[in-house]
Design a protein around this motif. Structure first.
Motif, PDB file in Angstrom:
ATOM      1  N   GLU B  46       0.796  -1.224   0.000  1.00  0.00           N
ATOM      2  CA  GLU B  46       0.000   0.000   0.000  1.00  0.00           C
ATOM      3  C   GLU B  46       0.833   1.281   0.000  1.00  0.00           C
ATOM      4  OE1 GLU B  46      -1.442   0.304   4.583  1.00  0.00           O
ATOM      5  OE2 GLU B  46      -2.505  -1.180   3.371  1.00  0.00           O
ATOM      6  N   GLY B  47       2.040   1.184  -0.540  1.00  0.00           N
ATOM      7  CA  GLY B  47       2.825   2.400  -0.743  1.00  0.00           C
ATOM      8  C   GLY B  47       3.490   2.954   0.490  1.00  0.00           C
ATOM      9  N   GLU B  48       3.585   2.167   1.555  1.00  0.00           N
ATOM     10  CA  GLU B  48       4.197   2.658   2.790  1.00  0.00           C
ATOM     11  C   GLU B  48       5.672   2.270   2.906  1.00  0.00           C
ATOM     12  OE1 GLU B  48       2.918   4.481   5.243  1.00  0.00           O
ATOM     13  OE2 GLU B  48       0.833   4.543   4.628  1.00  0.00           O
ATOM     14  N   CYS B  49       6.068   1.136   2.311  1.00  0.00           N
ATOM     15  CA  CYS B  49       7.358   0.559   2.693  1.00  0.00           C
ATOM     16  C   CYS B  49       8.456   0.693   1.639  1.00  0.00           C
ATOM     17  CB  CYS B  49       7.196  -0.895   3.070  1.00  0.00           C
ATOM     18  SG  CYS B  49       7.060  -2.005   1.654  1.00  0.00           S
TER      19      CYS B  49
END
Lengths: 284, 160
Positions: B46-49
């Protein structure tokens, strides 16, 4: 909804988009940089089966500098905004907000139009746009109209946009007045976090009297908001500790923070108050 | 009702690539499942890591957030494009020298984010390195060794 059920129309230009929205209003959702939609799609929470892909449409991107205003194409990425020297000079809070939005990989893909249309109350750029008195341009096949951004969000994810319209531009009014800007976001960590509370203020002062002020806030209401009564209370008055105390009481009654996974009502209220107070005290 | 699969053509690690798939398929799934390039890792999805970072037209992006329809006509470069058959990239070398990798899941993304930084700024200070790697999470090595790796890579790049 599974990706095999998602129908995507690959628009080549703005006319493609407007024709389709005109022909079948309400049927289509817009896919820009994808940084919000792709997350929802993967989580299984995305429900709209018909997308128009606008990524790469040059009519919708680009930053134009006019004499009295700056026009930012809705498809401009955060990185394009961050790297623009005139925006950096005249609208530093927008740069700061864009740099606080996600990570660099997100900033390369996420768009300012998408940030507005996703309508998260906690988004980072809306408070800055509100404090700058931004306008937006909405376009349908038959009409191009402008709206003050402050009037765009009506409630949680509810906006003044018709089903045949698309957000095409964000317009920032330039000024030659000497202004003071203040932007601060409070999140769990410095980078790459979603706001617990966020404030953006632009004001002008004559000696110690506030001659004009706009205050935009994020994550303290169902949508990004201005606090007009607090602004009115401060406007035209000489800054003093007493005035600041009154403004704090006013803003506390004007915002409506909630409890959620990122923070709670009491903390958000306290933070919003402290942010405004500390900023104004610094001007005494 | 199933939507139609579409033909997507792009340049992947200097090779013309054609694939027929659903338009909203994630780039990372095309890379890993269809093209068997498993160097790009999926962490959070989800684009966090930042584990799934790749370059599209020279820009760092998270491949878990890019639908394949938006890849048509672009130039994509992944971690597999960094080393030649005979030689590692200098950033890869520096990560090895400084123990900048432990389990290795974040490493491809860290190397791509470092590369994106060093291409625009060959001599970043520590704060700039931290800011530019803020979108890449590591859960085991600890960030100090990664910072050391980037600092050494910066030296190696400036030497040549």
């Amino acid at each position: 909804m599974h990706i095999s059920s998602i129908n995507v129309y690959d628009a080549k230009n703005i006319h493609d988009v407007l024709n389709l929205l005109d022909k079948e209003p309400g049927r289509w959702s817009i896919l820009a940089g994808g940084t919000d939609i792709m997350v929802q799609l993967d989580l299984g929470t995305w429900q709209a089966p018909n997308l128009i892909n606008i990524w790469g449409i040059s009519d919708l991107s680009g930053i134009r500098i006019n004499k009295n205003e700056i026009e930012i194409g809705a498809l401009s990425t955060f990185s394009e905004i961050i790297n623009h020297p005139i925006i950096k000079k005249e609208f530093p809070m927008l740069i700061e907000a864009a740099m606080l939005t996600g990570s660099i990989a997100i900033q390369n893909r996420g768009t300012i139009g998408g940030n507005i249309m996703n309508a998260s109350p906690a988004a980072d750029t809306p408070p800055a746009l509100l404090a700058y008195g931004a306008e937006i341009e909405l376009t349908s096949k038959n009409e191009v109209r402008r709206l003050f951004y402050k009037d765009f969000h009506i409630n949680y994810k509810l906006m003044r946009i018709n089903q045949d319209e698309i957000l095409t531009k964000i317009i920032l009014p330039r000024t030659s007045n000497k202004t003071i800007d203040f932007y601060q976001k409070v999140g769990t960590r410095a980078a790459h976090s979603i706001s617990k509370a966020c404030i953006a203020v632009r004001l002008t002062m004559d000696k110690k009297t506030i001659t004009d002020i706009k205050i935009g806030l994020g994550a303290v209401a169902p949508m990004p908001i201005r606090v007009y009564m607090t602004e009115d209370l401060l406007k035209g008055n000489k800054l003093s500790m007493d005035l600041i105390d009154q403004a704090i009481l006013q803003i506390a009654s004007e915002i409506h923070p909630i409890d959620d996974i990122r923070s709670n009502k009491a903390y958000r209220l306290r933070v919003a108050i402290n942010l405004l107070r500390n900023f104004l005290k610094g001007l005494l | 009702m199933n939507t139609q699969k579409i033909k997507i053509q792009f340049t992947l690690n200097n090779q013309e690539t054609i694939i027929t798939t659903y338009p909203m398929k994630r780039l990372i799934d095309v890379l890993r499942d269809d093209l068997h390039l498993t160097g790009t890792k999926e962490g959070c999805g989800e684009g966090e890591c930042g584990a799934c970072a790749v370059f599209i037209n020279g820009e760092l992006v998270n491949s878990c957030l890019v639908p394949i329809i938006q890849v048509d006509g672009t130039i994509v470069s992944t971690i597999e494009n960094f080393a030649s058959d005979f030689e590692l990239d200098r950033i890869q070398e520096s990560f090895i020298n400084n123990n900048g990798a432990q389990c290795g899941i974040c490493t491809p993304g860290m190397i791509l984010a470092s590369s994106a930084l060093l291409m625009k700024n060959a001599n970043p200070n520590e704060q700039e390195i931290r800011t530019n790697l803020a979108g890449n999470l590591c859960r085991c090595t600890g960030y100090n060794k990664i910072l050391d790796s980037v600092k050494e890579a910066s030296k190696l790049i400036r030497k040549k």
